[in-house]
Design an enzyme around this catalytic site. Sequence first.
Site, PDB file in Angstrom:
ATOM      1  N   TYR A 142      54.151  21.260  27.026  1.00  0.00           N
ATOM      2  CA  TYR A 142      54.274  21.510  28.704  1.00  0.00           C
ATOM      3  C   TYR A 142      53.987  20.245  29.213  1.00  0.00           C
ATOM      4  O   TYR A 142      54.270  19.803  30.520  1.00  0.00           O
ATOM      5  CB  TYR A 142      53.566  22.734  28.974  1.00  0.00           C
ATOM      6  CG  TYR A 142      54.027  23.783  28.600  1.00  0.00           C
ATOM      7  CD1 TYR A 142      55.187  24.171  27.613  1.00  0.00           C
ATOM      8  CD2 TYR A 142      53.765  25.215  28.991  1.00  0.00           C
ATOM      9  CE1 TYR A 142      55.636  25.428  27.156  1.00  0.00           C
ATOM     10  CE2 TYR A 142      54.175  26.347  28.924  1.00  0.00           C
ATOM     11  CZ  TYR A 142      55.331  26.487  27.867  1.00  0.00           C
ATOM     12  OH  TYR A 142      55.616  27.747  27.353  1.00  0.00           O
ATOM     13  N   LYS A 188      52.071  26.365  13.039  1.00  0.00           N
ATOM     14  CA  LYS A 188      53.040  26.196  11.857  1.00  0.00           C
ATOM     15  C   LYS A 188      52.777  24.940  11.399  1.00  0.00           C
ATOM     16  O   LYS A 188      53.503  24.068  11.064  1.00  0.00           O
ATOM     17  CB  LYS A 188      54.400  26.098  13.153  1.00  0.00           C
ATOM     18  CG  LYS A 188      55.612  25.950  12.220  1.00  0.00           C
ATOM     19  CD  LYS A 188      55.844  27.574  11.617  1.00  0.00           C
ATOM     20  CE  LYS A 188      57.285  27.428  10.879  1.00  0.00           C
ATOM     21  NZ  LYS A 188      57.431  28.819  10.267  1.00  0.00           N
ATOM     22  N   ASP A 221      55.560  32.843  13.123  1.00  0.00           N
ATOM     23  CA  ASP A 221      56.328  33.647  12.912  1.00  0.00           C
ATOM     24  C   ASP A 221      55.930  34.964  12.339  1.00  0.00           C
ATOM     25  O   ASP A 221      56.199  36.179  12.830  1.00  0.00           O
ATOM     26  CB  ASP A 221      57.723  33.190  11.809  1.00  0.00           C
ATOM     27  CG  ASP A 221      57.205  32.409  10.641  1.00  0.00           C
ATOM     28  OD1 ASP A 221      56.057  32.218  10.384  1.00  0.00           O
ATOM     29  OD2 ASP A 221      58.061  31.894  10.047  1.00  0.00           O
ATOM     30  N   ASP A 245      52.083  31.145  25.092  1.00  0.00           N
ATOM     31  CA  ASP A 245      53.221  31.710  26.147  1.00  0.00           C
ATOM     32  C   ASP A 245      54.066  32.880  25.456  1.00  0.00           C
ATOM     33  O   ASP A 245      54.411  33.917  25.880  1.00  0.00           O
ATOM     34  CB  ASP A 245      54.054  30.516  26.655  1.00  0.00           C
ATOM     35  CG  ASP A 245      54.983  30.857  27.939  1.00  0.00           C
ATOM     36  OD1 ASP A 245      54.761  32.001  28.389  1.00  0.00           O
ATOM     37  OD2 ASP A 245      55.555  30.161  28.413  1.00  0.00           O
ATOM     38  N   ASP A 249      53.932  37.128  25.963  1.00  0.00           N
ATOM     39  CA  ASP A 249      54.645  37.791  26.490  1.00  0.00           C
ATOM     40  C   ASP A 249      55.331  38.941  25.619  1.00  0.00           C
ATOM     41  O   ASP A 249      55.685  40.223  25.940  1.00  0.00           O
ATOM     42  CB  ASP A 249      55.796  36.924  26.940  1.00  0.00           C
ATOM     43  CG  ASP A 249      55.641  36.360  28.247  1.00  0.00           C
ATOM     44  OD1 ASP A 249      54.619  36.561  28.656  1.00  0.00           O
ATOM     45  OD2 ASP A 249      56.445  35.461  28.844  1.00  0.00           O
TER      46      ASP A 249
END
Length: 365
Positions: A142, A188, A221, A245, A249
């Site tokens: 970001y 990851k 994942d 983020d 959600d």
Amino acid sequence: MKRFALAVLPGDGIGPEVTAEAVKVLHAAADLFGYRIDTSEYAVGAAGVAESGDSLPERTRAAAVEADAVLLGAVGHPDLASAEGKRRPEAGLLALRKLLGVYANLRPVVVHPSLVHASPLKPERLAGVDLLIVRELTGGLYYGEPRALERDSAVNTLRYTAGEIERVARVAFRAAAERRGLLTSVDKANVLEVSELWRKTVTRVGGEEFPAVRLEHLYVDFAAMRLVAEPARVDVLLTENLFGDILSDEAAVLTGSLGLLPSASLGDGPGLFEPVHGSAPDIAGRGVANPIGAIASAAMLLRYGFGLAEAAAAVDQAVAAVLAAGARTADIARPGERAVATREIGDEVARLVLWGKSVEPVLGS
């Protein structure tokens, strides 16, 4: 009498509606516990663009850094969806986070027993769900440079330093030590070098400073799968900006609505407190938005922003009582149930905060 300065940034869409109810509850708590909150409103997002052509106007910047805490509604407007630079509403939010240096975003996810029906998951999967997502908030994709969008190509930069990882890891480890003693760090590392640094740094901080906290590492994942398959196994989940983020959600599905989820963004200065949901322009101005996320964010503001744990607990208890009594906004109501207006929820929570256990909830009964 203790006094606190609160900068209120209602923002866009449903932001002003839900923020008004949160402020109402904050003043009720202040009346009960004998302190004063001085509130002043400032523009941000599309409202900031309308005021000064900037999604984070200078007037708002100055007020935010001088306040004891900042309460935000939401940002975003369809008319500015293609805007660039300072005219993009979301740029104001990112700039505000950077300005305040709020590097750790705390998003608690608790399933209220009375709202199990609102989630698409089976009730047995929701039993005992009480988790906290700690998201790094001022680094990663970001904010990374260089970034560019060209005609046929684009680039974003994913970068973290060990220092950035260490400080947010400490926040997460401390939270886990005060809860059930389990920290799940998400990365990851099988693909990304940044994740290799993330995993190595979190492991080092845990081993050197928090040996009593059990640490596990999950690929993002698999973590996403666990959140819906075995959410009760998660205590504190720590991850970087983009993954946080997305996962926070996703975790909203456990509660049944984004409108229920609060957040606190903490750093070395004033904290930023905001509901997780967006500006929802399609329902703005209709008085049907769910203010619980904003009110619960106000409770986090009392706890982390002002250091008023007893007042925060009173707000949390009032919210739980209102929900247990059956009060439902449209997003969490069963078919055929009466949907309660935004203002009614705020009025009832404020009433219960002010009078405590001496009164019974009336909405939904």
